[in-house]
Scaffold this motif. Structure first.
Motif, PDB file in Angstrom:
ATOM      1  N   ALA A  63       6.435  -5.210  -5.924  1.00 36.71           N
ATOM      2  CA  ALA A  63       6.128  -3.787  -6.127  1.00 36.71           C
ATOM      3  C   ALA A  63       5.626  -3.537  -7.545  1.00 36.71           C
ATOM      4  N   VAL A  64       6.250  -4.183  -8.528  1.00 43.12           N
ATOM      5  CA  VAL A  64       5.783  -4.055  -9.916  1.00 43.12           C
ATOM      6  C   VAL A  64       4.379  -4.635 -10.040  1.00 43.12           C
ATOM      7  N   TYR A  65       4.150  -5.786  -9.438  1.00 36.58           N
ATOM      8  CA  TYR A  65       2.838  -6.431  -9.483  1.00 36.58           C
ATOM      9  C   TYR A  65       1.754  -5.486  -8.959  1.00 36.58           C
ATOM     10  N   TRP A  66       1.982  -4.914  -7.776  1.00 31.70           N
ATOM     11  CA  TRP A  66       0.978  -4.046  -7.176  1.00 31.70           C
ATOM     12  C   TRP A  66       0.821  -2.735  -7.938  1.00 31.70           C
ATOM     13  N   GLY A  70      -2.535  -1.217  -9.822  1.00 31.31           N
ATOM     14  CA  GLY A  70      -3.047   0.105  -9.477  1.00 31.31           C
ATOM     15  C   GLY A  70      -2.975   0.453  -8.005  1.00 31.31           C
ATOM     16  N   ASN A  71      -2.338  -0.397  -7.197  1.00 31.87           N
ATOM     17  CA  ASN A  71      -2.228  -0.131  -5.769  1.00 31.87           C
ATOM     18  C   ASN A  71      -0.851   0.480  -5.473  1.00 31.87           C
ATOM     19  N   VAL A  72      -0.789   1.805  -5.516  1.00 31.63           N
ATOM     20  CA  VAL A  72       0.469   2.524  -5.344  1.00 31.63           C
ATOM     21  C   VAL A  72       1.018   2.350  -3.926  1.00 31.63           C
ATOM     22  N   ALA A  73       0.136   2.324  -2.941  1.00 24.92           N
ATOM     23  CA  ALA A  73       0.583   2.182  -1.551  1.00 24.92           C
ATOM     24  C   ALA A  73       1.303   0.850  -1.328  1.00 24.92           C
ATOM     25  N   TYR A  74       0.741  -0.237  -1.829  1.00 27.96           N
ATOM     26  CA  TYR A  74       1.402  -1.539  -1.697  1.00 27.96           C
ATOM     27  C   TYR A  74       2.717  -1.555  -2.459  1.00 27.96           C
ATOM     28  N   SER A  75       2.705  -0.947  -3.640  1.00 26.69           N
ATOM     29  CA  SER A  75       3.924  -0.893  -4.438  1.00 26.69           C
ATOM     30  C   SER A  75       5.030  -0.179  -3.666  1.00 26.69           C
ATOM     31  N   LEU A  76       4.697   0.950  -3.060  1.00 27.85           N
ATOM     32  CA  LEU A  76       5.684   1.682  -2.255  1.00 27.85           C
ATOM     33  C   LEU A  76       6.139   0.865  -1.052  1.00 27.85           C
ATOM     34  N   HIS A  77       5.219   0.124  -0.471  1.00 29.69           N
ATOM     35  CA  HIS A  77       5.558  -0.710   0.685  1.00 29.69           C
ATOM     36  C   HIS A  77       6.625  -1.747   0.321  1.00 29.69           C
ATOM     37  N   ILE A  81      11.658   2.143  -5.225  1.00 24.60           N
ATOM     38  CA  ILE A  81      12.346   2.469  -6.475  1.00 24.60           C
ATOM     39  C   ILE A  81      11.499   2.113  -7.701  1.00 24.60           C
ATOM     40  N   VAL A  82      10.565   1.206  -7.547  1.00 21.19           N
ATOM     41  CA  VAL A  82       9.704   0.826  -8.675  1.00 21.19           C
ATOM     42  C   VAL A  82       8.820   2.004  -9.080  1.00 21.19           C
ATOM     43  N   LEU A  83       8.201   2.647  -8.113  1.00 20.06           N
ATOM     44  CA  LEU A  83       7.365   3.809  -8.420  1.00 20.06           C
ATOM     45  C   LEU A  83       8.222   4.954  -8.960  1.00 20.06           C
ATOM     46  N   TYR A  84       9.380   5.159  -8.367  1.00 27.56           N
ATOM     47  CA  TYR A  84      10.308   6.190  -8.835  1.00 27.56           C
ATOM     48  C   TYR A  84      10.679   5.946 -10.301  1.00 27.56           C
ATOM     49  N   GLY A  85      11.037   4.710 -10.622  1.00 24.91           N
ATOM     50  CA  GLY A  85      11.385   4.364 -12.001  1.00 24.91           C
ATOM     51  C   GLY A  85      10.211   4.514 -12.950  1.00 24.91           C
ATOM     52  N   ALA A  86       9.022   4.146 -12.483  1.00 23.72           N
ATOM     53  CA  ALA A  86       7.826   4.263 -13.324  1.00 23.72           C
ATOM     54  C   ALA A  86       7.515   5.722 -13.627  1.00 23.72           C
ATOM     55  N   VAL A  87       7.642   6.590 -12.634  1.00 23.08           N
ATOM     56  CA  VAL A  87       7.392   8.020 -12.841  1.00 23.08           C
ATOM     57  C   VAL A  87       8.409   8.592 -13.824  1.00 23.08           C
ATOM     58  N   ALA A 120      18.175   7.161  -7.025  1.00 19.19           N
ATOM     59  CA  ALA A 120      17.869   5.723  -7.044  1.00 19.19           C
ATOM     60  C   ALA A 120      18.725   4.974  -6.027  1.00 19.19           C
ATOM     61  N   VAL A 121      20.001   5.316  -5.933  1.00 15.60           N
ATOM     62  CA  VAL A 121      20.889   4.651  -4.964  1.00 15.60           C
ATOM     63  C   VAL A 121      20.428   4.948  -3.541  1.00 15.60           C
ATOM     64  N   VAL A 122      20.068   6.189  -3.259  1.00 10.16           N
ATOM     65  CA  VAL A 122      19.570   6.546  -1.927  1.00 10.16           C
ATOM     66  C   VAL A 122      18.304   5.752  -1.616  1.00 10.16           C
ATOM     67  N   LEU A 123      17.398   5.651  -2.579  1.00 10.62           N
ATOM     68  CA  LEU A 123      16.178   4.872  -2.365  1.00 10.62           C
ATOM     69  C   LEU A 123      16.498   3.408  -2.078  1.00 10.62           C
ATOM     70  N   LEU A 124      17.454   2.835  -2.804  1.00  9.24           N
ATOM     71  CA  LEU A 124      17.845   1.442  -2.564  1.00  9.24           C
ATOM     72  C   LEU A 124      18.397   1.248  -1.154  1.00  9.24           C
ATOM     73  N   VAL A 125      19.275   2.156  -0.746  1.00  7.84           N
ATOM     74  CA  VAL A 125      19.896   2.041   0.578  1.00  7.84           C
ATOM     75  C   VAL A 125      18.849   2.199   1.681  1.00  7.84           C
ATOM     76  N   VAL A 126      18.029   3.236   1.586  1.00 12.61           N
ATOM     77  CA  VAL A 126      17.001   3.471   2.604  1.00 12.61           C
ATOM     78  C   VAL A 126      16.022   2.306   2.654  1.00 12.61           C
ATOM     79  N   ASN A 127      15.613   1.817   1.497  1.00 13.44           N
ATOM     80  CA  ASN A 127      14.675   0.697   1.436  1.00 13.44           C
ATOM     81  C   ASN A 127      15.268  -0.556   2.074  1.00 13.44           C
ATOM     82  N   THR A 128      16.525  -0.842   1.790  1.00 14.02           N
ATOM     83  CA  THR A 128      17.184  -2.027   2.338  1.00 14.02           C
ATOM     84  C   THR A 128      17.313  -1.923   3.857  1.00 14.02           C
TER      85      THR A 128
END
Length: 142
Positions: A63-66, A70-77, A81-87, A120-128
């Motif tokens: 996610a950090v790599y993408w 500059g590919n936000v969609a891949y990063s979110l995929h 939490i990476v995009l959330y942290g970056a924002v 962040a915790v909610v994002l981690l749980v949902v993502n997992t």
């Protein structure tokens, strides 16, 4: 107690926000100079190796790599939490830089609020759950 409060001052967090990315850039430049591929120094996920499932952090590096590409969609995929942290990081640094440069006349500096950690915790749980659900139900891995 006073020493702990002094170490947790917003100034320290702001300076870390400046120094840590610079250290990361220096580290990556050193790897490039020495021609060492980044994937040769990253450790594999032990949780994934043992269970076949994804841990809450799996996909974070991709996610950090993408995001850096500059590919936000891949990063979110790979990990939301990476995009959330970056924002949060960008807003924190910009708002506190404005406040710092204006010497406190413009007080828009972002302050830490516990809700940021809860999100962040909610994002981690949902993502997992999402990644492992796709893996187990549809056999679609990262």
């Amino acid at each position: 107690m006073e020493k702990q409060e002094k170490n947790c001052r917003p100034d320290n967090l702001y300076y870390c926000g400046i120094v840590l990315p610079l250290a990361g850039i220096l580290f990556l430049a050193l790897l490039r100079l020495l021609k060492i591929p980044l994937n040769h120094i990253l450790l594999p996920c032990i949780f994934h190796k043992l269970t076949g499932l994804y841990c809450p952090g799996c996909g974070g590096t991709r996610a950090v790599y993408w995001l850096l590409k500059g590919n936000v969609a891949y990063s979110l995929h790979y990990h939301s939490i990476v995009l959330y942290g970056a924002v949060l990081y960008v807003w924190y640094m910009l708002s506190n830089t404005v406040q710092y440069v204006s010497r406190g006349r413009i007080t828009i500096g972002m302050k830490y609020r516990p809700v940021y950690g809860k999100i962040a915790v909610v994002l981690l749980v949902v993502n997992t759950i999402w990644k492992n659900g796709n893996l187990l139900l549809f056999h679609k891995g990262l």
